[in-house]
Design a protein around this motif. Structure first.
Motif, PDB file in Angstrom:
ATOM      1  N   LYS A   1    -104.670  -1.142  -5.122  1.00 39.42           N
ATOM      2  CA  LYS A   1    -105.124  -2.525  -5.275  1.00 39.42           C
ATOM      3  C   LYS A   1    -105.490  -3.101  -3.905  1.00 39.42           C
TER       4      LYS A   1
ATOM      5  N   GLU B   1    -109.253  -4.708  -8.018  1.00 50.06           N
ATOM      6  CA  GLU B   1    -108.330  -5.751  -8.464  1.00 50.06           C
ATOM      7  C   GLU B   1    -107.080  -5.150  -9.059  1.00 50.06           C
ATOM      8  N   SER B   2    -107.239  -4.048  -9.811  1.00 44.35           N
ATOM      9  CA  SER B   2    -106.086  -3.360 -10.397  1.00 44.35           C
ATOM     10  C   SER B   2    -106.507  -1.947 -10.777  1.00 44.35           C
TER      11      SER B   2
ATOM     12  N   ASP C   1    -105.446   1.552 -13.404  1.00 44.21           N
ATOM     13  CA  ASP C   1    -104.709   1.968 -14.601  1.00 44.21           C
ATOM     14  C   ASP C   1    -105.025   3.417 -14.867  1.00 44.21           C
TER      15      ASP C   1
END
Length: 851
Positions: A695, A711-712, A714
């Motif tokens: 991030k 931003e993120s 996963d």
């Protein structure tokens, strides 16, 4: 040709005629069947067989061949040769329909395949129509006077039309008068309520009770069988009925005049019409032979001019027909008679099939020379014999003072006198009917004469001397009907090459003859004979065993040949695969070279921009030239796998030596600058290490210049912010970018840079969106290629904001469809996926819904 009396009945040909006759549609075909004669003309025989063969093919290929209205009107047509005679309505109607059938058959058989092709599809059948005439004009003339039911039309002539009109009016008047009288009589109670006018002797009458007949004025014409009803013709209609009689007579005279006129028109063509009915009979007979052939599973072999027999799986048609009704099968016969082996001596046990074998040859050969299909394998070959002579059964005659043996001798005398090189002799129990020793001696002498005449023949016998004669004389060969000694039953199989045993002792023991009698008989005949017979049985047994072995070996050889062919095919496929791999390797090498060239040029450009030394540029170009030479040398057109490997190894060693020299040079010069990898190291290095993203990392999409921040993350996916746009994308599509860390730029510069980046990102996305296609076709790709293409396709679709896309993968084995859908199931932005509608591709296309 020479045939003994009752020849056809002896071999069973009469029954063959009966079977064919049952399939005939007309008397003309039956007469042709009954009149068919055997022939020794090879052309005639082959023509007859060709007709049957073509008709069988015709019925298989077409269902519109005309086979109706096979009426035999030859007698009626022949009758009108006399002036003043005529055909009756029914005869004329049958003539019209049968002539139309003949015309349709001739037209069907004479038609060609095309406008330019003048050949007939069924040439033998077409030749049957060569001298056949058709009569469309006569058919049209008949149609002018007959209706579709075969009755003379009212307008066949003006006079007939007027007569019938007057007749109809008169009959109507009579009917009205009678009904009026009948109603009056019913109201007076003279006639029952349900009574209606009826016809007696061609006159309309009223049925009344006998007691009331005087109540109605008229003529009594008849009474019922019980006497309870009389038929009265009222006086009011007597004159009208007389007029009806006159009109009917006039109608009949006019009809006869019309029929005489049409018969006069037909009379000049009587001869040609009768000949056309011969053609119809021939077609009927050919059709019957074709149906019989289909029923018997028979074929039409090509018959050769020389006399010979080479039959495979020949069957006695009557025996097969009988056994089929019992649910049994006939044992096929394989027999050969050639110039080198003209006479076959068949021996074996009683009831073992010797006579059946003899009759099979006689019947099948006779059928063949009559032009009838024969039941045998298509691999069979056949010839023609000028004479077929037979000696089967007991020919003794009290009237002619002939005993059984005398009748046999008479037949032998005729055979020796008339036999030649084109004669087929069929003799059952040769030399039998008299004392064995002298009978066997005479039979052997007669057999010598047959050999001198070079006749062909099949002879059955039990005599040992004839078996020995076959072994010691050229042109004569032994044959045996096989017998299972363990199960004590005949096998009905003919084995050519060795004599057969009579198995007399075994058969006698099986039938229950006392052992004492059998032992006594063995002692009488002598141990040598018993032993020789036993040896013969052993030879037959061993031959059967080795024949089975030979068949097994032959089968194994066939299997081995198939496997060898399979392996050779596999080797060819491997060789093709190897060449394909080499071709792809060469293409990949060229790609590596081109990519390396691009990298070097970029490196040179960078060095120049940084004002690097000319020595560094020269070194880089030397490395480029060395790499290019190595790749081209390794990827030469005629290089083999070993050569490519050897050249690559040489390139590797050469670059290792250069690397060492460079390290030594740097060490000696005390150069502390960081060493750059050589071109070969860059191009042959393994895949770069997988980058780790967190991030806040600054990244960009591979191939683009715009940058954004993570931003993120996963798993394999990441959410990236490009300016004022947020999107999800797979991490492998990203690469890290350097953040702008300059501190000497003011805030306005930062804002302007951010705005420029945002504008650049938006512009790139808009450009991709305009060029983006919602369908991708991965048919024909390998699994990994297709999956890689789909991954980039889905990422681009997500980036440009598409809500629905389609993937064309085809049906095939379903492998592509499976791996693609497994991938789609792992993508968070994929809302759902399904098969396309069946009208637009069905399971061959996957429709993907995106968030």
């Amino acid at each position: 040709m020479i045939y003994p009396k009752n020849f056809e009945s002896k071999i069973g040909f009469d029954e063959i005629r009966t079977i064919i006759r049952s399939h005939c549609l007309s008397n003309m075909g039956k007469e042709k069947n009954d009149a068919t004669m055997v022939s020794a003309d090879i052309d005639e025989i082959n023509e007859r067989l060709a007709q049957t063969r073509e008709f069988r093919r015709l019925t298989e290929e077409h269902d519109d061949f005309p086979l109706n209205f096979f009426f035999d009107v030859r007698e009626s047509v022949a009758r009108i040769r006399l002036e003043g005679t005529h055909l009756e309505e029914a005869e004329l109607f049958d003539l019209r329909r049968s002539m139309e059938t003949i015309e349709q058959m001739v037209r069907f058989l004479r038609r060609t395949e095309g406008d330019e092709d003048t050949s007939f599809p069924y040439p033998a059948l077409a030749r049957m129509t060569d001298d056949v005439q058709t009569f469309p004009n006569i058919i049209r003339s008949i149609d002018r006077i007959l209706d579709k039911f075969g009755r003379i039309k009212d307008n066949a002539s003006d006079h007939l039309f007027n007569v019938r009109q007057e007749l109809a009016r008169t009959e109507g008047s009579i009917s009205r008068t009678l009904n009026s009288i009948l109603r009056a009589a019913q109201s007076d109670g003279l006639v029952d309520k349900d009574v209606a006018p009826t016809m007696r002797d061609g006159r309309l009458v009223i049925p009344v009770a006998p007691a009331l007949k005087k109540k109605i004025k008229g003529i009594v014409h008849d009474e019922s069988a019980t006497g309870k009803t009389v038929f009265v013709e009222p006086a009011e209609v007597v004159e009208a009925n007389n007029k009806v009689r006159e009109l009917e007579a006039e109608e009949r005279r006019e009809i006869i005049r019309i029929l005489t006129a049409i018969s006069t028109e037909i009379r000049p063509y009587v001869k040609e019409i009768l000949h056309s009915y011969v053609f119809m009979g021939n077609i009927d007979y050919v059709r019957a032979k074709a149906e019989t052939a289909k029923e018997m599973k028979a074929i039409e072999p090509t018959v050769e001019r020389r006399p010979h027999i080479d039959w495979i799986e020949a069957r006695h048609p009557l025996l097969e027909r009988s056994l089929n009704k019992q649910g049994k099968t006939v044992v096929p016969l394989e027999i050969t008679l050639t110039d080198e082996k003209r006479i076959l001596i068949i021996s074996g046990p009683n009831a073992g099939g010797k006579s059946v074998c003899l009759k099979t040859v006689g019947l099948v050969q006779y059928m063949l020379q009559c032009g009838i299909s024969v039941p045998m394998s298509e691999r069979s070959k056949a010839g023609v014999f000028a004479n077929i002579m037979i000696d089967i059964g007991d020919e003794q005659s009290i009237a002619d003072d002939l005993s059984t043996y005398s009748s046999h001798l008479m037949n032998m005398k005729n055979m020796m006198r008339q036999a030649n090189g084109k004669t087929l002799l069929l003799i059952d129990e040769f030399g039998g009917g008299t004392e064995p020793n002298i009978g066997g001696a005479i039979a052997e002498s007669v057999l010598k004469q047959f050999c001198k005449k070079k006749a062909y023949g099949i002879i059955t016998t039990h005599y040992q001397n004839l078996k020995h004669f076959a072994d010691s004389n050229q042109g004569v060969i032994n044959g045996a009907m096989l017998y299972d000694r363990h199960e004590m039953r005949a096998l009905f199989q003919l084995a050519i090459g060795q004599p057969g045993s009579s198995f007399a002792i075994e058969i006698a023991r099986k039938t229950g003859i006392p052992e004492e009698v059998i032992a006594d008989a063995s002692e009488i005949v002598g141990s040598e004979y018993i032993q020789s017979d036993k040896y013969l049985q052993d030879i037959v047994r061993d031959k059967r065993y080795w024949e089975g072995k030979r068949q097994t070996i032959h089968q194994h050889e066939k299997t081995l040949e198939q496997k060898i062919a399979h392996y050779e095919h596999e080797l060819q496929e491997l060789e093709r695969s190897r060449k394909e791999i080499i071709r792809r390797a060469k293409e990949q090498a060229e790609d590596i070279f081109r990519e390396g060239n691009k990298r070097i040029e970029n490196a040179i450009r960078e060095i120049r921009e940084q004002q690097a030394e000319k020595e560094a540029t020269k070194r880089i170009r030397e490395e480029l030239k060395a790499f290019e030479d190595g790749v081209r040398e390794a990827g030469g057109k005629d290089s083999s796998d070993e050569m490519i490997e050897r050249k690559m190894k040489q390139i590797q060693e050469r670059h290792e030596r250069k690397k060492k020299r460079k390290e030594e040079k740097l060490k000696n010069e005390g150069n502390t600058q960081e060493k750059k990898p050589t071109l070969f190291e860059q191009l042959t290095a393994g895949k770069p290490q997988k980058e780790e993203f967190e991030k806040g990392d600054t990244v960009r999409i591979k191939g683009l210049t715009t940058v954004g921040k993570i931003e993120s993350t996963d798993g394999k996916m990441a959410t990236i912010v490009f300016g004022d746009m947020r999107t999800k994308m797979r991490l492998e599509r990203l690469e890290k970018a350097k953040a702008n860390t300059s501190v000497d730029k003011n805030e306005d510069r930062k804002q302007q840079l951010g705005f420029a980046v945002s504008q650049q990102t938006r512009s790139a996305i808009d450009s991709r969106k305009l060029n983006f296609k919602q369908d991708i076709d991965v048919r024909g790709m390998r699994g990994d290629e297709a999956l890689n293409a789909v991954m980039y396709f889905i990422d681009d679709a997500i980036l440009v904001g598409m809500s629905r896309v389609r993937i064309l993968h085809g049906t095939g084995t379903g492998a592509l469809r499976q791996i693609i859908r497994q991938y789609l199931a792992s993508v968070p932005n994929v809302k759902s996926f399904r098969d396309e509608h069946v009208q637009f591709g069905g399971a061959g296309i996957t429709v993907v819904e995106l968030e």
